[in-house]
Design a protein around this motif. Structure first.
Motif, PDB file in Angstrom:
ATOM      1  N   ARG A   1      15.663  27.838  43.874  1.00 52.65           N
ATOM      2  CA  ARG A   1      16.316  26.545  43.630  1.00 52.65           C
ATOM      3  C   ARG A   1      16.743  26.413  42.168  1.00 52.65           C
ATOM      4  NH1 ARG A   1      11.744  22.938  46.116  1.00 52.65           N
ATOM      5  NH2 ARG A   1      10.679  24.947  45.994  1.00 52.65           N
TER       6      ARG A   1
ATOM      7  N   GLY B   1       4.788  30.352  47.612  1.00 50.00           N
ATOM      8  CA  GLY B   1       4.536  28.925  47.780  1.00 50.00           C
ATOM      9  C   GLY B   1       3.243  28.687  48.526  1.00 50.00           C
TER      10      GLY B   1
ATOM     11  N   ASP C   1      14.408  29.305  49.239  1.00 49.56           N
ATOM     12  CA  ASP C   1      13.009  28.982  48.972  1.00 49.56           C
ATOM     13  C   ASP C   1      12.262  28.598  50.243  1.00 49.56           C
ATOM     14  OD1 ASP C   1      12.757  29.537  46.291  1.00 49.56           O
ATOM     15  OD2 ASP C   1      13.252  27.513  45.614  1.00 49.56           O
TER      16      ASP C   1
ATOM     17  N   GLU D   1      12.240  21.316  37.642  1.00 53.26           N
ATOM     18  CA  GLU D   1      11.962  22.602  36.998  1.00 53.26           C
ATOM     19  C   GLU D   1      13.108  23.018  36.079  1.00 53.26           C
ATOM     20  OE1 GLU D   1       9.278  24.449  37.075  1.00 53.26           O
ATOM     21  OE2 GLU D   1       8.156  23.227  38.507  1.00 53.26           O
TER      22      GLU D   1
ATOM     23  N   ARG E   1       3.470  24.866  53.347  1.00 56.67           N
ATOM     24  CA  ARG E   1       4.841  24.458  53.019  1.00 56.67           C
ATOM     25  C   ARG E   1       5.659  24.165  54.274  1.00 56.67           C
ATOM     26  NH1 ARG E   1       8.510  24.442  49.025  1.00 56.67           N
ATOM     27  NH2 ARG E   1      10.663  24.986  49.526  1.00 56.67           N
TER      28      ARG E   1
ATOM     29  N   ASP F   1       7.838  30.131  43.600  1.00 54.12           N
ATOM     30  CA  ASP F   1       8.182  29.375  44.793  1.00 54.12           C
ATOM     31  C   ASP F   1       9.317  28.381  44.569  1.00 54.12           C
ATOM     32  OD1 ASP F   1       6.411  27.897  43.144  1.00 54.12           O
ATOM     33  OD2 ASP F   1       5.894  26.570  44.813  1.00 54.12           O
ATOM     34  N   LYS F   2       9.726  28.202  43.315  1.00 52.94           N
ATOM     35  CA  LYS F   2      10.860  27.323  43.006  1.00 52.94           C
ATOM     36  C   LYS F   2      12.024  28.087  42.366  1.00 52.94           C
ATOM     37  CE  LYS F   2       7.882  23.266  42.320  1.00 52.94           C
ATOM     38  NZ  LYS F   2       6.594  23.943  42.568  1.00 52.94           N
TER      39      LYS F   2
ATOM     40  N   GLU G   1      13.304  18.786  48.080  1.00 51.45           N
ATOM     41  CA  GLU G   1      13.336  20.150  47.566  1.00 51.45           C
ATOM     42  C   GLU G   1      14.351  20.298  46.435  1.00 51.45           C
ATOM     43  OE1 GLU G   1      12.195  23.461  50.130  1.00 51.45           O
ATOM     44  OE2 GLU G   1      13.069  22.287  51.750  1.00 51.45           O
TER      45      GLU G   1
ATOM     46  N   GLU H   1      12.729  18.764  43.347  1.00 48.57           N
ATOM     47  CA  GLU H   1      11.752  19.664  42.736  1.00 48.57           C
ATOM     48  C   GLU H   1      12.445  20.743  41.900  1.00 48.57           C
ATOM     49  OE1 GLU H   1       9.486  21.252  45.931  1.00 48.57           O
ATOM     50  OE2 GLU H   1       8.299  19.439  46.234  1.00 48.57           O
ATOM     51  N   GLY H   2      13.517  21.290  42.443  1.00 42.31           N
ATOM     52  CA  GLY H   2      14.260  22.293  41.686  1.00 42.31           C
ATOM     53  C   GLY H   2      14.870  21.716  40.420  1.00 42.31           C
TER      54      GLY H   2
END
Length: 431
Positions: free
Chosen positions: A347, A198, A73, A219, A202, A343-344, A212, A215-216
């Motif tokens: 991950r 993204g 990512d 989600e 970034r 963008d994720k 990071e 964030e993954g």
């Protein structure tokens, strides 16, 4: 039948190079498991040792998957795939050299297998996520089917070649073919150009690795259908891979022979080819439900190995298993690309792979001792039952049963496939 829509993704230059690279690497990788399995059996004759060698690769793969997701990512995904392919070519060449020169030992194979697992972990999230980046939403089901069609077709020839090479000249040459395939794939991946995903700032914000990963995780954990399927595959993969990859060659040596086992694996991939062709034209609103239900199919191959290890029985079971695997694989990839932000996505794929692969080393390492303690037939029947339990568990999730696939998504603009890449600041699938 609208063939122009069915094969529309092939007009995308980046997609063509991606498919070509994956096809070449899978051609070699279809040879490698057969060659490695019989290299270990020739060395010690022990199912326990075989389980350790394949298990340590899976363990190293699992441990580095999250890092691979963050890298995919953060950096241009095609460059991640190039670097990982070159590293894999090096590790497989080293394994081939030790086998061909007669210097292979179990500790040496364990170390090289671990390195190979790490390189796969760096590549897998990038490879899984890149289609969602270069193909518009309205063509992704077809793109996923074409992509999988290419590498499953290659796997047919690879599995057949693996069985023939092992029987004719020994497992070392099969491993050498895999190394050469990875090197060729690196060159093809270098030709892929993808748009950046993204936010534009970034790279300037320089998020930490922990941020990071978090964030993954958000989600991933916020989608019940996603983690429910991953939990199911944690159990399913351990049972299936331990049974087929570890005990399958042992059964083959006692019944249908090594060339016969290569044929069985080739027929399984032929079933996957047919499955991809079917999935090209499927229009099912509850695509994920359909795919999960199909995963009862692999229990047939495990049951065949246990109860009727004859070539005719195993080839039929393998074909149906391949057909089922592909229905799920295309449904899963399309669902992920449709419902997870681009963008994720790498991950989230890394968490998917981590959970799905987590118990594979346990299944691989435990298969040999369990077969010695309980008998090979009982162990394989137990693995078949666990596959069915996993499928029922996934189907018990309301979100898995009700999640809908957009049959006619709006057209999505995609950056030109030849656009310049910004400076750096994406292998069961499931089974």
């Amino acid at each position: 039948m609208d063939w122009s829509r069915t094969f529309a993704p092939l007009r995308n230059r980046a997609f063509r190079y991606l498919v070509a690279g994956r096809t070449v690497s899978v051609l070699g990788n279809a040879v490698a498991p057969i060659a490695l399995a019989f290299a270990v059996l020739d060395l010690t004759g022990s199912a326990r040792d075989l389980g350790l060698v394949v298990g340590v690769r899976s363990l190293a793969n699992v441990l580095f998957l999250l890092i691979g997701g963050v890298i995919a990512d953060r950096l241009p995904r095609h460059l991640v795939m190039v670097g990982a392919s070159l590293l894999a070519a090096g590790t497989q060449a080293a394994v081939a050299a030790t086998v061909l020169t007669g210097t292979a030992t179990i500790p040496l194979l364990l170390g090289l297998s671990a390195l190979n697992g790490i390189t796969a972990a760096l590549a897998q999230p990038a490879t899984a996520a890149v289609i969602g980046q270069i193909v518009p939403e309205e063509s992704r089901q077809q793109a996923n089917a074409i992509n999988r069609l290419g590498f499953t077709t290659a796997a047919i020839f690879g599995a057949s070649l693996g069985g023939l090479l092992v029987a004719a000249v020994g497992p070392g040459w099969g491993l050498a073919v895999d190394a050469a395939a990875f090197a060729a794939a690196a060159g093809l991946f270098a030709m892929v150009r993808v748009p950046r995903v993204g936010s534009a700032d970034r790279s300037r914000s320089a998020p930490t690795l922990f941020r990071e990963l978090r964030e993954g995780w958000v989600e991933f954990s916020s989608r019940t259908w996603l983690w429910a399927v991953v939990l199911g595959f944690c159990l399913l993969n351990a049972a299936y891979v331990g049974g087929v990859n570890v005990l399958g060659p042992v059964i083959a040596d006692e019944s249908i022979g090594r060339a016969g086992w290569g044929l069985v694996l080739a027929v399984k991939t032929a079933g996957m080819v047919v499955g991809a062709l079917v999935a090209l034209r499927l229009r099912i609103r509850r695509f994920l439900l359909f795919g999960v239900a199909c995963m009862a199919g692999p229990a047939l191959l495990l049951g065949g190995l246990a109860l009727a290890p004859y070539l005719v029985v195993l080839t039929v079971a393998a074909f149906l298993t391949g057909l089922a695997l592909e229905q799920f694989g295309i449904a899963w990839e399309t669902t992920m690309q449709e419902h997870v932000p681009a963008d994720k996505l790498a991950r989230v794929y890394s968490y998917d792979m981590l959970g799905s692969f987590l118990a594979i080393p346990i299944g691989q390492v435990a298969a040999g001792p369990l077969a010695e303690a309980l008998g090979t037939r009982v162990t394989l029947l137990g693995a078949s039952a666990l596959v069915l339990v996993a499928v029922l568990g996934m189907l018990a999730s309301r979100d898995v049963r009700r999640l809908e696939h957009r049959l006619d998504p709006p057209p999505t603009p995609v950056a030109p496939a030849t656009a310049a890449v910004t400076d750096p600041a994406e292998a069961l699938s499931k089974p």
